[in-house]
Design a protein around this motif. Sequence first.
Motif, short mmCIF file in Angstrom:
data_model
loop_
_atom_site.label_atom_id
_atom_site.label_comp_id
_atom_site.label_asym_id
_atom_site.label_seq_id
_atom_site.Cartn_x
_atom_site.Cartn_y
_atom_site.Cartn_z
N ARG A 87 65.50 -16.50 -33.16
CA ARG A 87 65.50 -17.27 -31.90
C ARG A 87 64.43 -18.37 -31.95
O ARG A 87 64.65 -19.50 -31.51
N TYR B 167 65.73 -21.20 -34.32
CA TYR B 167 66.74 -22.03 -33.68
C TYR B 167 66.14 -22.89 -32.58
O TYR B 167 66.50 -24.07 -32.41
N GLY B 168 65.26 -22.30 -31.78
CA GLY B 168 64.66 -23.05 -30.69
C GLY B 168 63.86 -24.23 -31.18
O GLY B 168 63.96 -25.34 -30.63
N TYR C 222 66.53 -26.81 -32.97
CA TYR C 222 67.68 -27.36 -32.26
C TYR C 222 67.48 -27.46 -30.75
O TYR C 222 68.28 -28.09 -30.07
N ILE D 298 70.98 -25.31 -29.02
CA ILE D 298 71.19 -24.03 -29.69
C ILE D 298 72.59 -23.50 -29.42
O ILE D 298 73.21 -22.89 -30.30
N GLU E 227 74.54 -21.82 -38.92
CA GLU E 227 73.60 -22.94 -38.96
C GLU E 227 74.04 -23.96 -40.01
O GLU E 227 73.99 -25.17 -39.77
#
Length: 504
Positions: free
Chosen positions: A421, A424-425, A428, A432, A457
């Motif tokens: 998490r 990704y945070g 993106y 996300i 991804e």
Amino acid sequence: MSDDKETVDLFVIGGGINGAGIARDAAGRGLSVVLCEKDDLAEGTSSRSGKLVHGGLRYLEYYEFRLVREALIEREVLMNAAPHIIWPLRFVLPHSPDDRPAWLVRLGLFLYDHLGGRKKLPGTRTLDLRRDPEGAPLLDKYTRGFEYSDCWVDDARLVVLNAVDAAERGATVLTRSPCASARREDGAWTVTTKDRLTGEERTFRAKALVNAAGPWVSDVITRVAGANSSRNVRLVKGSHIIVPKFWEGPNSYLVQNHDKRVIFINPYEGDKALIGTTDIAHEGEANDVHIDDSEIEYLLNAVNRYFKEKLRPEDILETFSGVRALFDDGQGNPSAVTRDYVFDLEDRDGAPLLNVFGGKITTFRELSEHGLQKLGHYFPTMGRDWTHDAALPGGEIKNADYDLFREQMKADYPWMPRALRQHYGRCYGARIAMLVGDATSVEGLGRHFGGQLYEAEVRYLVEHEWARTAEDVLWRRTKHRLDLSEAEKADFAAWFDAQQRKAA
């Protein structure tokens, strides 16, 4: 190749931070834009920086007050535009009587705090390194220090996000497509590109041409465009090393080497440290650049001069080097050459050529805005300045508050492991959901390649961010390369290449 020319307003050569920023700004003003890059986006200088959005504290020593002020103002603009890839860092500056006098350091930090109208970042404070925890990893002889604020940035992603925004506003982005030729014909530019992977050639007719090729700016002027300029660039090599992180806490350190140059020691990718940079005149090809043994020794000596834990060459996990194309202002010392930018606008036969010299990551948005203002005469109906208050893709976070966004991610993706998490945070941001799609479990993200790398991804990066090789994914769009084993990297590369062949 078709004889038909695609007609556009602006053609931009160079997919680094300046070229991507100019393409984005122009597309947002309503111009039709093409951006071509001979390699991958940010493959050259723009992915090989010290990863900082900063005012340039050391530039005060060369009386570059305007440059520092503008960079400090831009620092906060960029924090608001991309809070997922740009965040505050606190820098510890240990002081030694052998270095610059304390009063001079305090004066410089006072100016740094106040020149740019600082609003979001905390100010400078004095440290007692014998008591404050920031002094724990330092040699006992360093008893006094200072702490100030600047910002971290994922430099390669900053470039890509500008290109994404440009494309979403209508621009065409061509990677691995060098400009084969650009010539003036009948009051416009005829520009030809050739895709190095597919062999596809395309020809464009553009009203204006922007040369933002960085270290290759002079080559584009003479070899590609057949023009000339009285301005020159100086190529300066900067090298970094990556080692395991060797101190506790989130802060960075700024230390001074024997030659008075400063070296940054920054946390990197969680459990690592990024150390740099060197500043060496580069005489060779800009493509042929790598760290040498003397640079490694130089950086290690700078660290070992201050810290209890001594670094050795075998501690180095990775290195990278880049060539910065600085505007040649006649200074002999590479460290003293200005980091400011200069434009050269050449207009012959009604077909303008805007050459961009110098610049730095922190001021790219302002450079782009000024570049479009220079071209405004040729596009009287184009829109106004707009990027100052505009978020970059993924930065559409309420109040630019990443901490609140992180809490929202926990609620939205309770099934996602914390480390994934966080990855990704930070890469993106608010986008996300585009990556995760309908997945409700880790298994729903597809094949796992090791570390935090999943198939979802990869597909996002191919579809939305021009990832065309395994290295594009592992090193510039992300930093997965640092956390995968050699076998995992080889397996991923084989899978990726097979996927690309299927799609061809």
